[in-house]
Every structure is written in structure tokens, then in C-alpha cells.
Design a protein around this motif. Sequence first.
Motif, short mmCIF file in Angstrom:
data_model
loop_
_atom_site.label_atom_id
_atom_site.label_comp_id
_atom_site.label_asym_id
_atom_site.label_seq_id
_atom_site.Cartn_x
_atom_site.Cartn_y
_atom_site.Cartn_z
N UNK A 245 45.81 10.81 32.94
CA UNK A 245 45.78 9.38 33.19
C UNK A 245 46.79 8.62 32.36
N UNK A 246 47.76 9.31 31.76
CA UNK A 246 48.73 8.64 30.91
C UNK A 246 49.80 7.95 31.77
N UNK A 247 50.42 6.94 31.20
CA UNK A 247 51.49 6.21 31.87
C UNK A 247 52.81 6.78 31.38
N UNK A 248 53.60 7.32 32.29
CA UNK A 248 54.84 7.98 31.88
C UNK A 248 55.96 6.98 31.65
N UNK A 249 55.78 5.72 31.96
CA UNK A 249 56.83 4.73 31.76
C UNK A 249 56.98 4.44 30.27
N UNK B 182 51.68 16.98 30.99
CA UNK B 182 52.28 15.81 31.64
C UNK B 182 53.22 15.09 30.68
N UNK B 183 54.34 14.57 31.17
CA UNK B 183 55.20 13.77 30.31
C UNK B 183 54.54 12.44 29.96
N UNK B 184 54.72 12.02 28.72
CA UNK B 184 54.10 10.79 28.25
C UNK B 184 55.19 9.86 27.73
N UNK B 185 55.14 8.62 28.18
CA UNK B 185 56.06 7.59 27.71
C UNK B 185 55.29 6.51 26.98
N UNK C 220 59.44 5.02 26.48
CA UNK C 220 60.24 5.99 25.75
C UNK C 220 59.58 7.36 25.86
N UNK C 221 60.26 8.39 26.34
CA UNK C 221 59.64 9.71 26.45
C UNK C 221 59.40 10.30 25.07
N UNK C 222 58.16 10.52 24.72
CA UNK C 222 57.82 11.01 23.38
C UNK C 222 57.24 12.41 23.40
N UNK C 223 57.15 13.04 24.56
CA UNK C 223 56.65 14.40 24.59
C UNK C 223 55.75 14.66 25.78
N UNK C 224 55.04 15.76 25.71
CA UNK C 224 54.12 16.16 26.79
C UNK C 224 52.69 16.23 26.27
#
Length: 472
Positions: free
Chosen positions: A48-52, A64-67, A54-58
Motif C-alpha cells: 500500500x505504499x506510494x511510489x511517487x 515494491x519500490x517506495x518513494x 524520491x526513490x529510497x529503496x524497496x
Amino acid sequence: MTSTDPAPRSWGWAVPGGGRAGHVEAGNRFAGTTSQVCGLFPFATPSGCDVRGVPIGRHLHTAEPIGLDPAHWLRCGLVSNTGVWVQGQPGIGKSSITKRMLAGLVAFGMRAVIPGDVKGEYTPLVTALGGSVWHLGRGLQALNPLDAGPLRAALLTAPAADRTRLLETLRARRLTLLEALITIVRHDEPDVTERRLLGAALDLAVDTSADREPLIPDVLAVLLSAATPLLTIAATQDDIEFRRTSRSLVNALGLLCEGAIRGIFDRPSSVRFDPDTPALSLDISALDDDDDDVVAAAMLCSWAWSAALADAAAYGERRRNVVQVQDELWRALRVAPGLVERSDRITRLGRHRGVVSFQVTHSLDDLEALPTEADRAKARGMASRNGVLLLGGMAEKELDGLRRITSLSEGEAALITSWAAPPTWHAGRVHPGRGKYLIKSGQRVGLPVALTLTPTEVALHDTDRAFRRSTP
């Protein structure tokens, strides 16, 4: 089969045994527990994370990519403010994720400001971003704490109504900073009479130096002149009695000009603000070995200057939001009673929502080192007001203090403590908490994330250079 043979249709050959299918049957639905399904499909449940951002990891569990972008989260209603609290043991990468956020937000169009970089660890990043680094210290560059700085240009472009507000904001910040510096020097807060004398002396100093920025020696000269408005505030008509009343205040200001920080904050600023710079650092690492009083004075002056920059960011043709970092902030606040309140006023007065702030600390035990219970309560309030928490590995005892700021489930607490220390004494093992963080905001379930640095970041973020031996 050769290249000249006909190709079958997508549903196979229309001959007996050719695999022909007239239609595709619906698949069967099966239900199972997470522990069973994850063996077949490891991404059965999203985080349920928002990937929008700064990309800070998975995500550690779902990959999932997390922003992360506090400004975007504010616009979306996920947080009520853009403050970020970063906490964890030394060496787990607090500065690494902070620097990743700085670089990313600068790429998004914000300006990075590091006011009072005690260790100089942000200097390589700011330089790589094409920014400016000001080295403050004895024999180096100077910063006038009463300098309007970026606000000077904003006063020329702001509407008339805003100009009046900015002038009052500038006066309040100057006065608060002077009170804070006196508190550091005397380890005691100014009383009511001294505060009024200081305000009147500041106003007179500003009036007599209309063609330039006022200096602390200007304020001191006004106090020594025993002008009539000052005599009225002190309720005396005698110069000798006034000098006796203002002796402690005068000597405190004199120490700012002649004491341990002489030549740093008692002369005109030797630095000029470039409105086009994408990043700016006030590097005070030259003072790192000095007493906490000197470092605290330098940090507070730097914070006040950066707060003026944040106020000015809303005006002019080239408007630019600001992301700033306050690291080692408790080193300044523990010097004397009342500095928590004054530092909060210095950094909050007139500030708009165009600021994303990062406050970095090793432990909430730093709060307990503050002089009074009132200071400790206000500091806990400063921590709890942050909209986002980035939590790294820490010991079990730290969690009690954290629970005063945010809710932690048993699983989240276990995850944080599992990152706290290396599992063995064998050399060469990677710290289990290196690059791992739990993102918390409000009552939501935390997002465990693993940050992997790029080769460029590894070089820029290295804080252990002093312990690395050069090889021929």
C-alpha cells in the motif's frame, strides 16, 4: 521446421492433436493463507505504499519500490506538515537516507540548505550538486547574525502588506537570536528589563545603520551610550545607575565580540547569497573541537540565517521551496535553559509551508540531557510535530521514548531492534541495520525499506574517511 513452413495460429493447428482451442476457459480461483500462497507468488499482498517521490529503496517484504516526498504527501493529505524526524544508532545510515532525500528533492526543484554542518559531512554532496559551501570559523568566512540575508531582496519585491510583516518577522528573529546568544554566554536567560533594553537598543542600531546591516557591536555601542529611551526603560535618569543596571547585559554582548567566538559573528558577512544556487551549506566543522557554547552560538546563527532564506523563498520571480537539515541539534539546545523555545521561535517565525525539514538524532536520550523539564517537554513536542518518522536500528530502551511520539506494533518494534547490532563478532560482517529504515506516519502501518546506494553515493556519503588507510 524450416523458415518456409507455415506458422500456426495463436490457438494452435486446426487439426486433430494440433492443440486447437476454440475458446479460453476461465481460470479457477483458490484461496489460501499468506504463509501458503507466498511460496507460489511472493507478492500476494501489496504494502500500500506510494511510489511517487524520491526513490529510497524497496519494501523489505514485498520488494515494491517506495518513494518519499513530504511535500507530495502534504498535498495528498497524508501528513499535516512536512517535518521528517530521523533517528537511529550511529553507523546505520541516517545521513545516507537524508542525503538521498536532499539530492532527490533538489532534482524536483527544491533548494537544499544545511545550516550549521558541524562535521562538514554534507560538503561533498552540496559541491557535487553545484551548490555553495560557506566555511565559517576563525580566519575563515564570517556570518553576521543580524544580517537580513535573503530577506533583503524579498523586502524589495514583496507587496506592501507583506513587507510590513517581513520587517516585523526580521526584527523578532534578530531579537530572539540576541536573547539566545546572551543565554549561551551567561547560561541564564535575560530578565524582562534586559529584554526590553535589548529590543530598544536593536531598534536604535538598525536606525543608525540604515545604509548597511546592523552588527552586534552596534547594539553594544547603543547600550553604552545610555540613550534616553534606554534610561526610561531602566527607570533611571542617572548614567551611573543605568550602567550598573545594564552591566550584565553589556558584558554578555561584549563577550560575543571579544570572547571565544570573536571574529566570526561580530563583523559583516563575508558571504553573499546566490539566488540561483541549488544547494547551500553553512559549514562550521572548523569549530567542532570548541566548547559546546561556541558550537551552539554558531548553530543558532546559522539556523536564523536559513530561516530568513525560507521566508524569502516565497517572493520574487524565481520562487523555490526549501529542504533543510538540522543535524546534531541537541548539541546546541543543551547548553543553557530556554534555548529550545528560542530556537523553535527562530526557525518558525513567518515560515511558510514551502519548507521540508529533516531533524536528525541518535537517541531520544538527547532530550533528557536538556537542562530543565520544560525544555525536555518542548523538545518532545518538536519531535512529535514531525509528519514523517524515519527510524533505523536502535536498542529496546529507545522504544519507550518513541512510543510517546508514534505508535509501534510488536512486529515493528521487533524489526527495529533486530537492526540494532551485528549478530556476531566476526570482522567483515555487514551491520544488520545498515540501510534499513521503518517509515512511520500517524497511526498507519510502517513501511520497512532497504536503501541501496549507487557507486556515486557511496563515495559522497562516506563518513568514515578518517579511519580508512590510503593504499599505495
